[in-house]
Enzyme design. Sequence first.
Site, PDB file in Angstrom:
ATOM      1  N   ARG A  61       0.828  -1.223   0.000  1.00  2.00           N
ATOM      2  CA  ARG A  61       0.000   0.000   0.000  1.00  2.00           C
ATOM      3  C   ARG A  61       0.856   1.265   0.000  1.00  2.00           C
ATOM      4  NH1 ARG A  61      -5.667  -0.087   1.504  1.00  2.00           N
ATOM      5  NH2 ARG A  61      -6.380  -2.224   1.316  1.00  2.00           N
ATOM      6  N   ASP A 114      -7.112  -1.976  -7.405  1.00  2.00           N
ATOM      7  CA  ASP A 114      -7.634  -2.586  -6.180  1.00  2.00           C
ATOM      8  C   ASP A 114      -8.064  -4.016  -6.456  1.00  2.00           C
ATOM      9  OD1 ASP A 114      -8.392  -1.476  -3.307  1.00  2.00           O
ATOM     10  OD2 ASP A 114      -9.825  -3.018  -3.866  1.00  2.00           O
ATOM     11  N   ARG A 140      -2.935   7.013   1.158  1.00  2.00           N
ATOM     12  CA  ARG A 140      -3.343   8.222   1.887  1.00  2.00           C
ATOM     13  C   ARG A 140      -2.305   8.812   2.826  1.00  2.00           C
ATOM     14  NH1 ARG A 140      -9.112   5.873   3.545  1.00  2.00           N
ATOM     15  NH2 ARG A 140      -7.724   4.091   3.644  1.00  2.00           N
ATOM     16  N   TYR A 165     -15.608 -10.662   0.335  1.00  2.00           N
ATOM     17  CA  TYR A 165     -16.224  -9.361   0.006  1.00  2.00           C
ATOM     18  C   TYR A 165     -17.554  -9.554  -0.721  1.00  2.00           C
ATOM     19  CZ  TYR A 165     -12.149  -6.858   1.633  1.00  2.00           C
ATOM     20  OH  TYR A 165     -11.157  -6.339   2.437  1.00  2.00           O
ATOM     21  N   ARG A 222      -6.102  12.314  -5.278  1.00  2.00           N
ATOM     22  CA  ARG A 222      -7.311  11.568  -4.899  1.00  2.00           C
ATOM     23  C   ARG A 222      -8.525  12.494  -4.855  1.00  2.00           C
ATOM     24  NH1 ARG A 222     -11.225   9.433  -4.485  1.00  2.00           N
ATOM     25  NH2 ARG A 222     -11.989   7.770  -3.141  1.00  2.00           N
TER      26      ARG A 222
HETATM   27  O1  CP3 Z   1       0.132   0.951  -3.243  1.00  2.00           O
HETATM   28  C1  CP3 Z   1      -0.450  -0.147  -3.405  1.00  2.00           C
HETATM   29  O2  CP3 Z   1      -0.279  -1.120  -2.654  1.00  2.00           O
HETATM   30  C2  CP3 Z   1      -1.293  -0.350  -4.642  1.00  2.00           C
HETATM   31  C3  CP3 Z   1      -2.673  -0.211  -4.527  1.00  2.00           C
HETATM   32  C4  CP3 Z   1      -3.560  -1.112  -3.669  1.00  2.00           C
HETATM   33  C5  CP3 Z   1      -4.759  -0.595  -3.129  1.00  2.00           C
HETATM   34  N1  CP3 Z   1      -5.445  -1.645  -2.589  1.00  2.00           N
HETATM   35  C6  CP3 Z   1      -5.187   0.811  -3.192  1.00  2.00           C
HETATM   36  C7  CP3 Z   1      -6.244   1.291  -2.291  1.00  2.00           C
HETATM   37  C8  CP3 Z   1      -3.501  -2.471  -3.349  1.00  2.00           C
HETATM   38  C9  CP3 Z   1      -2.399  -3.476  -3.625  1.00  2.00           C
HETATM   39  C10 CP3 Z   1      -4.716  -2.801  -2.686  1.00  2.00           C
HETATM   40  C11 CP3 Z   1      -5.058  -4.180  -2.259  1.00  2.00           C
HETATM   41  C12 CP3 Z   1      -6.242  -4.401  -1.440  1.00  2.00           C
HETATM   42  N2  CP3 Z   1      -7.454  -3.760  -1.490  1.00  2.00           N
HETATM   43  C13 CP3 Z   1      -6.348  -5.417  -0.471  1.00  2.00           C
HETATM   44  C14 CP3 Z   1      -5.284  -6.457  -0.190  1.00  2.00           C
HETATM   45  C15 CP3 Z   1      -4.183  -5.971   0.648  1.00  2.00           C
HETATM   46  C16 CP3 Z   1      -4.500  -5.796   2.088  1.00  2.00           C
HETATM   47  O3  CP3 Z   1      -4.334  -4.671   2.568  1.00  2.00           O
HETATM   48  O4  CP3 Z   1      -4.880  -6.780   2.734  1.00  2.00           O
HETATM   49  C17 CP3 Z   1      -7.624  -5.341   0.104  1.00  2.00           C
HETATM   50  C18 CP3 Z   1      -8.175  -6.221   1.204  1.00  2.00           C
HETATM   51  C19 CP3 Z   1      -8.320  -4.289  -0.561  1.00  2.00           C
HETATM   52  C20 CP3 Z   1      -9.734  -3.885  -0.364  1.00  2.00           C
HETATM   53  C21 CP3 Z   1      -9.882  -2.456  -0.042  1.00  2.00           C
HETATM   54  N3  CP3 Z   1      -9.590  -1.399  -0.893  1.00  2.00           N
HETATM   55  C22 CP3 Z   1     -10.358  -1.898   1.167  1.00  2.00           C
HETATM   56  C23 CP3 Z   1     -10.761  -2.693   2.387  1.00  2.00           C
HETATM   57  C24 CP3 Z   1     -10.344  -0.499   1.010  1.00  2.00           C
HETATM   58  C25 CP3 Z   1     -10.868   0.557   1.956  1.00  2.00           C
HETATM   59  C26 CP3 Z   1      -9.846   0.922   2.954  1.00  2.00           C
HETATM   60  C27 CP3 Z   1     -10.183   2.198   3.670  1.00  2.00           C
HETATM   61  O5  CP3 Z   1      -9.510   2.403   4.682  1.00  2.00           O
HETATM   62  O6  CP3 Z   1     -11.068   2.950   3.246  1.00  2.00           O
HETATM   63  C28 CP3 Z   1      -9.821  -0.218  -0.264  1.00  2.00           C
HETATM   64  C29 CP3 Z   1      -9.605   1.132  -0.848  1.00  2.00           C
HETATM   65  C30 CP3 Z   1      -8.212   1.478  -1.248  1.00  2.00           C
HETATM   66  N4  CP3 Z   1      -7.459   0.702  -2.083  1.00  2.00           N
HETATM   67  C31 CP3 Z   1      -7.469   2.624  -0.889  1.00  2.00           C
HETATM   68  C32 CP3 Z   1      -6.244   2.529  -1.550  1.00  2.00           C
HETATM   69  C33 CP3 Z   1      -5.110   3.517  -1.521  1.00  2.00           C
HETATM   70  C34 CP3 Z   1      -7.955   3.781   0.000  1.00  2.00           C
HETATM   71  C35 CP3 Z   1      -9.107   4.486  -0.631  1.00  2.00           C
HETATM   72  C36 CP3 Z   1      -8.927   5.953  -0.942  1.00  2.00           C
HETATM   73  O7  CP3 Z   1      -7.818   6.466  -1.238  1.00  2.00           O
HETATM   74  O8  CP3 Z   1      -9.957   6.645  -0.940  1.00  2.00           O
END
Ligand code: CP3
Length: 339
Positions: A21, A71, A25, A147, A34
Amino acid sequence: MKFINTLKGENTKVPPIWIMRQAGRYLPEYRNIRQTADNFIAFCLDSEKASEVTLQPIRRYGFDAAIIFSDILLVPWAMKRNVQFIPGTGPKLVTYAENPEIYQPDSVELETLYAPISKAIALTREKLDAETALIGFSGAPWTLLTYMVEGGSSRDFAESRQLIYSDLKQCRYIIDVLVEQIVGFLAIQAKAGADVLMLFDSWSGAVPAEFRTELVIAPHKKIIESLRQQNIHQPVIAFPKGLGEGLIAYTNAVDIDAVALDHMTDIGWAHSNIRPELTFQGNIDPLSLVAGGQQMRNSIDSVLDIMQDRPHIFNLGHGVVPHTPPEHVAELVDYVRAR
Ligand code: CP3
């Protein structure tokens, strides 16, 4: 590329480093871009913006690998599960109870749906230097199933576990469909220029032990075998989070190039119990990075000391959290590289 060599089993004194990640943010430059997109899926599908935020942490920290910004929920999105991201709440999907019909886009439809991601990968690969690897990724079947069944994030995954006991046939069917959809998603990313593929099974720890072989190991094997059959030979990193002692059976059975360890796994135990040639990735606690300072340096030292005689990619045990001070990430990278 040092990153690829490590995945192939080379052991260097200073390990390659990136953090899960890493585009996100905690970076002010991420938050700025964003803001210009109101909907997270649209943001992921804006090739220029996705490419730009992928490159941001590389410019700041010079990581050895970039991970394409998208994602894991893009697979359920392509399967028309009405994926939305609600600010302050997280992802929201139609639940399995609301819609038990599983739509499967074919390969032609997938090419169209994922074209913006292919474009983002091509744009990013062009801008990265030859020493920096680009990682493409997908969620793994069980994690995506949770999910789709729960309709979002979950604390105990009760609906998903219930489905195993009340309708194993349907659970198997959803996993099989997801295997194909994931292969399609990863193949497109590999063909667009991703150098490495990563499989996130973030919630594999919620699978009851007696079903691990069927719901985690076998589907992961099938994904990798299908990719190889399609002549896709990029190294694969797997993150079967929360498997604990199940990592032994998992790493013996699945032909991965590296296993990403979560921070609950004792890396010394893993080193003693997992086949010695397999590359490890990980695994300090993301909250150690939030606090920074001497305790973080101690955590890093302990991981690096144990990893001296094994190929190793330095990383966290899970994703970097939004309140991480960006300067602590710089300290982490400097400290690992100065050893
Ligand atoms: O930098 C990176 O790693 C690349 C991008 C990436 C994102 N999500 C961007 C993202 C990657 C590799 C993921 C994987 C992902 N997404 C996982 C597996 C990894 C882990 O952490 O276990 C999972 C379970 C998700 C599902 C997901 N996506 C959730 C639960 C959320 C919400 C989280 C929150 O706190 O709101 C997301 C959204 C998301 N994906 C964000 C980012 C940067 C945040 C949303 C935003 O910027 O508004």
